[in-house]
Each structure stands twice: as C-alpha cells, then as structure tokens.
Design an enzyme around this catalytic site. Sequence first.
Site, PDB file in Angstrom:
ATOM      1  N   GLU A  55       0.766  -1.113   0.125  1.00 47.84           N
ATOM      2  CA  GLU A  55       0.002   0.114  -0.021  1.00 47.84           C
ATOM      3  C   GLU A  55       0.893   1.268   0.029  1.00 47.84           C
ATOM      4  OE1 GLU A  55      -0.266  -2.576   2.038  1.00 47.84           O
ATOM      5  OE2 GLU A  55      -2.627  -3.254   1.853  1.00 47.84           O
TER       6      GLU A  55
ATOM      7  N   PHE B  53     -11.696  -7.503  14.143  1.00 47.12           N
ATOM      8  CA  PHE B  53     -10.495  -7.878  13.355  1.00 47.12           C
ATOM      9  C   PHE B  53     -10.056  -6.798  12.041  1.00 47.12           C
ATOM     10  CE2 PHE B  53      -9.100 -10.159   9.401  1.00 47.12           C
ATOM     11  CZ  PHE B  53      -7.872 -10.532   9.853  1.00 47.12           C
ATOM     12  N   GLN B  54      -8.856  -6.624  12.261  1.00 46.14           N
ATOM     13  CA  GLN B  54      -8.111  -5.394  11.302  1.00 46.14           C
ATOM     14  C   GLN B  54      -8.913  -3.977  11.261  1.00 46.14           C
ATOM     15  OE1 GLN B  54      -8.362  -7.366   7.053  1.00 46.14           O
ATOM     16  NE2 GLN B  54      -6.010  -7.697   7.702  1.00 46.14           N
TER      17      GLN B  54
ATOM     18  N   LYS C 125     -17.493  -0.857   5.942  1.00 43.98           N
ATOM     19  CA  LYS C 125     -17.904  -2.087   4.795  1.00 43.98           C
ATOM     20  C   LYS C 125     -19.302  -2.069   4.624  1.00 43.98           C
ATOM     21  CE  LYS C 125     -17.040  -6.743   3.409  1.00 43.98           C
ATOM     22  NZ  LYS C 125     -16.533  -7.935   3.840  1.00 43.98           N
TER      23      LYS C 125
ATOM     24  N   MET D  40      24.159   8.734   2.683  1.00 43.73           N
ATOM     25  CA  MET D  40      24.184   9.903   3.391  1.00 43.73           C
ATOM     26  C   MET D  40      24.359   9.841   4.910  1.00 43.73           C
ATOM     27  SD  MET D  40      23.571  13.042   3.273  1.00 43.73           S
ATOM     28  CE  MET D  40      22.650  13.652   1.825  1.00 43.73           C
TER      29      MET D  40
HETATM   30  C1  LIG Z   1      12.050   5.671   5.682  1.00 43.96           C
HETATM   31  C2  LIG Z   1      13.430   6.368   6.358  1.00 43.96           C
HETATM   32  N1  LIG Z   1      14.151   5.737   6.956  1.00 43.96           N
HETATM   33  C3  LIG Z   1      15.375   6.048   7.541  1.00 43.96           C
HETATM   34  C4  LIG Z   1      16.018   7.495   6.720  1.00 43.96           C
HETATM   35  C5  LIG Z   1      17.161   8.078   7.154  1.00 43.96           C
HETATM   36  N2  LIG Z   1      18.047   8.135   6.215  1.00 43.96           N
HETATM   37  C6  LIG Z   1      18.274   9.454   5.198  1.00 43.96           C
HETATM   38  S1  LIG Z   1      19.197   9.158   4.173  1.00 43.96           S
HETATM   39  C7  LIG Z   1      19.740   7.299   4.476  1.00 43.96           C
HETATM   40  C8  LIG Z   1      20.528   6.622   3.601  1.00 43.96           C
HETATM   41  C9  LIG Z   1      19.920   6.430   2.322  1.00 43.96           C
HETATM   42  O1  LIG Z   1      20.705   5.231   1.705  1.00 43.96           O
HETATM   43  P1  LIG Z   1      20.763   5.007   0.022  1.00 43.96           P
HETATM   44  O2  LIG Z   1      19.242   5.012  -0.339  1.00 43.96           O
HETATM   45  O3  LIG Z   1      21.462   3.816  -0.216  1.00 43.96           O
HETATM   46  O4  LIG Z   1      21.283   6.399  -0.372  1.00 43.96           O
HETATM   47  P2  LIG Z   1      22.720   6.778  -0.564  1.00 43.96           P
HETATM   48  O5  LIG Z   1      22.800   8.091   0.493  1.00 43.96           O
HETATM   49  O6  LIG Z   1      23.482   5.763  -0.292  1.00 43.96           O
HETATM   50  O7  LIG Z   1      22.952   7.397  -1.949  1.00 43.96           O
HETATM   51  C10 LIG Z   1      18.925   7.227   5.504  1.00 43.96           C
HETATM   52  C11 LIG Z   1      18.813   5.702   6.404  1.00 43.96           C
HETATM   53  C12 LIG Z   1      15.025   8.053   5.815  1.00 43.96           C
HETATM   54  N3  LIG Z   1      15.171   9.461   5.231  1.00 43.96           N
HETATM   55  N4  LIG Z   1      13.829   7.378   5.456  1.00 43.96           N
END
Ligand SMILES: Cc1ncc(C[n+]2csc(CCOP(=O)(O)OP(=O)(O)O)c2C)c(N)n1
Length: 588
Positions: free
Chosen positions: A61, A123-124, A173, A484
């Site tokens: 979803e 449920f749900q 529903k 990052m």
């Molecule tokens: C749902 C979610 N969980 C955690 C984060 C924290 N976060 C920001 S950037 C990042 C790393 C992203 O890694 P990747 O997609 O491999 O991109 P890269 O920075 O390596 O290019 C994280 C964990 C986030 N922004 N969103």
Amino acid sequence: MGKTNQLATSQLLSGSEILVQSLVNHGVEILFAYPGGASMPLHQALTRFTDQIRTILPRHEQGGGFAAQGYARSTGKPGVCMATSGPGATNLVTAIADARLDSVPLIAISGQVKLPVIGSDAFQETPIVEVCRAITKHHYLLTDVNDVARVVREAFHIASTGRPGPVLIDIPKDVQEEMCIPDWDQPLDLPGYQLDSLQAPQEQLEQVAAAIKQSKRPIIYCGGGIIAANASQQLKQLADKTGIPVTMTLMGLGAFSSQEKLCLDMLGMHGAVYANHAIRDCDLLLAFGVRFDDRVTGKLELFARDAKIVHIDIDASELNKNKPAHIPIVSDIKYAMEKLLPMVEAVEGIEAWQQQCLDWKEQSPFSYDKDFDGILQQHAIAELSRLTRERETFITVGVGQHQMWAAQFYKLDKPRSWLSSSGLGTMGFGLPAAMGVQAAHPDALVVDIDGDGSLQMNIQELATCFCEKLPVKILLLNNQHLGMVVQWEDRFMEGNRAHTYLGPIDDPEATGKGKQAFVGQRYPDFTQIAKGYGCGAASVSRKQDLTAAIEEMISYDGPYVLDVNVPYQEHVLPMIPSGMSVDDMILE
Ligand SMILES: Cc1ncc(C[n+]2csc(CCOP(=O)(O)OP(=O)(O)O)c2C)c(N)n1
Ligand SMILES: [Mg+2]
C-alpha cells in the site's frame, strides 16, 4: 457530472458504486488500490468501471500511496490510492504524511470495519482517522451512505484548492454495501474552509514593487508553491523583466529552467555556493511559495541577514512562522506575480549584482573529480542528464546522497519533471513514484535515480512495473551503504560506522575496518532480483562502459534496473552543517 454516466442518476446504488462513480465524475483515470476484507465491495465496484478507471494493483500500500503521488506531482491533478482497513490503512500513513509535508493533492481511501463494531478492536480495525488526524489536510469517517457523493466532492475540492494536501476518506464496509439514490448535487458543507482571500491586495503589491525598485541586490527564492500554482511562466516573465536572479528549493526545481543565465539553481544545505552567497549578500529576498525550511535556511537569524523580506504564500500559517517578513502577503502566487508584472521594470543598476552572481557561479560550480578511476555518482547523473536532454523525461529519486547529487547534476528545465520526497524525506519514494508518473505519461521516459538502501524499501514495486507494463528505468547508484548517514558519520562522528553497511555483518566494512575498496562484492544482487521480477537488468562498474549501459537502459522495452557500482567514500558537497550558516559551508 461525469462524461459517461454508466449508472443512471436516479438509480439505487451501493455506497461503493457511488464512491467509484464519484471518482469517475472527478476525472480520475487511474487509481492504485490494494484489496482486503473491508474494501472488497469497493474493488467489486471498480470492476464495473474498467473502461473509465484503470485500477493498478501495487505490491504494498505504501507503493500505491507514492504511485498516486507520482501521478499527482507530475500532472497537478489529485492522485488516488485505496487500501483495506487495519494494516492496509496504516501502510498508507507514510505516503499521507509525505503528501502533507510536500503539499501534494492526494485522496486516500480506506476500508473500515462495519459501523456497529467500530471501537471494539474488531479484526483489522485501526482508528485510521485518529492516526492520521495531524497529517491530513482533512479526513472523513463516513457513517451514512447518503453522504458519500458529497464527501467525495468535498475531498477533491479540499485536496486540490488553496494549499494542496492529502484528504483521507475512511468508509466502513456496511456503508459500502448500503443502498441509496445518490444526490450528486448536494451542496458542499465546508463552513470553515474559505478560499476567497487568496488574492494579494493591491496596496501590498505596490509595496513589493517599490521594494524591488529600491533594491540593489534582489533575489527570488522560490519553491514548490510555484509549481503547485502552475506559475512558472509568470516567474520567468518577472525574472526577465526585472533582471532578478532566481534560486530554488528542492521542491522548486524545474520551476525556473536551469538553462537560464540567471538561474542560481538550488540553495540550502547542499545547494550551490553561488545561491547561498547570493542569499547571504542580497538586500531584498523575494520568497515566493516557500516555507523557510531548516534544510534551506540553516541558522535562521543569519539567513538573508541584511535583506528586506517579502514572503508571499497561499497558506497564511507559513507567514512569519520561521522567519519574520517585512512584507508578508497571503496570496495565490500566480495571481500575485501576474498583478506585479505590469508594476515593475528592469531594476536600475542591477548589472553589478547580476555580474557578481555570475562570477560566483563561474568560480564555484557544482563539481567532482573528473579523473576518478571508476564511476562517481555525480558523473553517472550528469551522463544521464546529457543523454536524455532531448526527450520528455521525468526524474524521481529516493532519499540520500544520490537524491542530492541528482538535484545538483540533473539539469531540469520544466516544472513537474522532478519528483522528490523533500519535506518528509522518505526512502523508498523513487520507484513507486516513478510508477505513478509512468502510468500518467505512458510515452515519457521515467527514470528513478535511486540508492541501494532506498530502492529496497519498495523494491516489490518492480512486480507492479512488470505486470502493469510500466517501463520505468532505475539508475541505481549502488554504494553498498546508507551513504548519507555514512557521510554524517565521517564528518561528525569520526567515521564510526553504526549500522550503515548494507552487506553481511561479518564483513569488515560493516564496522568500517574493510579495505575501502569501492568495487567489491555487492549484496544483494540487484540484477538477479530485477530479473526475477521479469525486468531487464545490467550492472556496470567501469567508466568507459557507462554511456553504453545507460543507452541500453533507455532503449529497453520494459522496466529496467541499471546497477551502477559507485564508491561510498564520496561526500555530497557543498554542505552547510545543520543549524549553521553560509559562513560554515564545507567545500571539501
Ligand atoms: C524511511 C526512512 N528511513 C530512514 C531514513 C534516514 N536516512 C536518510 S538518507 C539514508 C541513507 C539512504 O541510503 P541510500 O538509499 O542507499 O542512498 P545513498 O545515501 O547511499 O545515496 C537514511 C537511512 C529516511 N530518510 N527514510
Ligand atoms: Mg546507498
């Protein structure tokens, strides 16, 4: 009323049929819907409208929610997603929160348990309206089948007018199953929702025109509001006529063409040196359709420290929220700029300031090591940009370093061609958003520039792309890390690796004790995964093979994953550390 009224107006209809007919009446061509017990009547009704509405089955979803956003962000029309009660509905929550922060018109429909058992832990059952209360623009729990037609009309009205945003409709529903003769023309019942004050008063615009006339170093700082208002043309006219340089937020990219000489590109934490210098030194800040987000401003007191500030926004609650404005104006930005245009002229003596901006731009462009022996992320994106310049292309991104480099190195020149989860920063946005864009624009090239962490958050949507014939391309910048976060570890935590390696935990790289090889073993094998889903796939790690690999991806007839091996040691620069100012900008 809709074009084809399949069901006669005075006919007895079920709540589900009324809801689906209402979607048709609002011009909905595509929705993303995942069924379950509490939404089955809705899905049954959808099968009776297949010549008017395409129902796409996402594989999660959240993917459906982001696909609906992809549709909405790229077309400007509300996107629609649907889920069953309980876990189905909670899986929509992130996409709803995301739409709220980026002001995306989204209609989220959830099935709910029957009215008599609501509140009994049936449920749900989740109280999804309660869960989403603070992250929607508005929300409904339908308790009477006679309200369905009106509520859907209100939902579309609210989602797409004023500052756009998500509206949730929760429909039990039994309300879906109950019958009535719908009153399609029942008036909207929205006493608290007033839109008539969204036109800037003439006196205030005269103040703005006077401020522009008096300024020596003006700059336009604009954002997603310009795109939401379809006001790019007015922005260009205003910039052309006055000679004022323009910088954009992450949400605003594409609003002003990067090919314009006085385009200062993106500002903020990872924005251009020249944009941030121009903000530092400007004497007039024209903040149009922006909200002074902390990723843009850094330390608020030092942001545009010497400038007079004009802030125009459609949402009064944004004015003076983070940074006080000297001239705060509530207005539709397109209206305001249209009215302003005849009131302004070329700013007298602006040439010196323009030249200063151009000098900064020439001295400190976005750059990277062109001699790197391997593929750098920036190079891969610049190459994609070059190879797709001549065709209609949409770019979506995940969240992380790759997102920032895409913002820096992909040259955008049209609004709605750039889709980024900017306010919420949701990893996993890129692939499902691309899917929604592709469904809305079947002939366009849609590329998701993604990270290996982000892609894995919604990778199941490769199945949707394959089965629904949505030929999305994924340029995967695979650095085997949560890049990052690694960058922040390197910059602010002495490089201590804390759960940012995406391979097996017994690998020395997991604790930062590896050989730091940039092309090594990669886990997982994305090409195998893509192929398992029926998609095309290839992997590339040598620089001399990159162009051909991207060309092959673009010309492939179907969804495709290009797994590009890139180093994790590369940092996104420039960088203004969180909460600091342009004086603290890190350049290397
Ligand atoms: C749902 C979610 N969980 C955690 C984060 C924290 N976060 C920001 S950037 C990042 C790393 C992203 O890694 P990747 O997609 O491999 O991109 P890269 O920075 O390596 O290019 C994280 C964990 C986030 N922004 N969103
Ligand atoms: Mg990564």
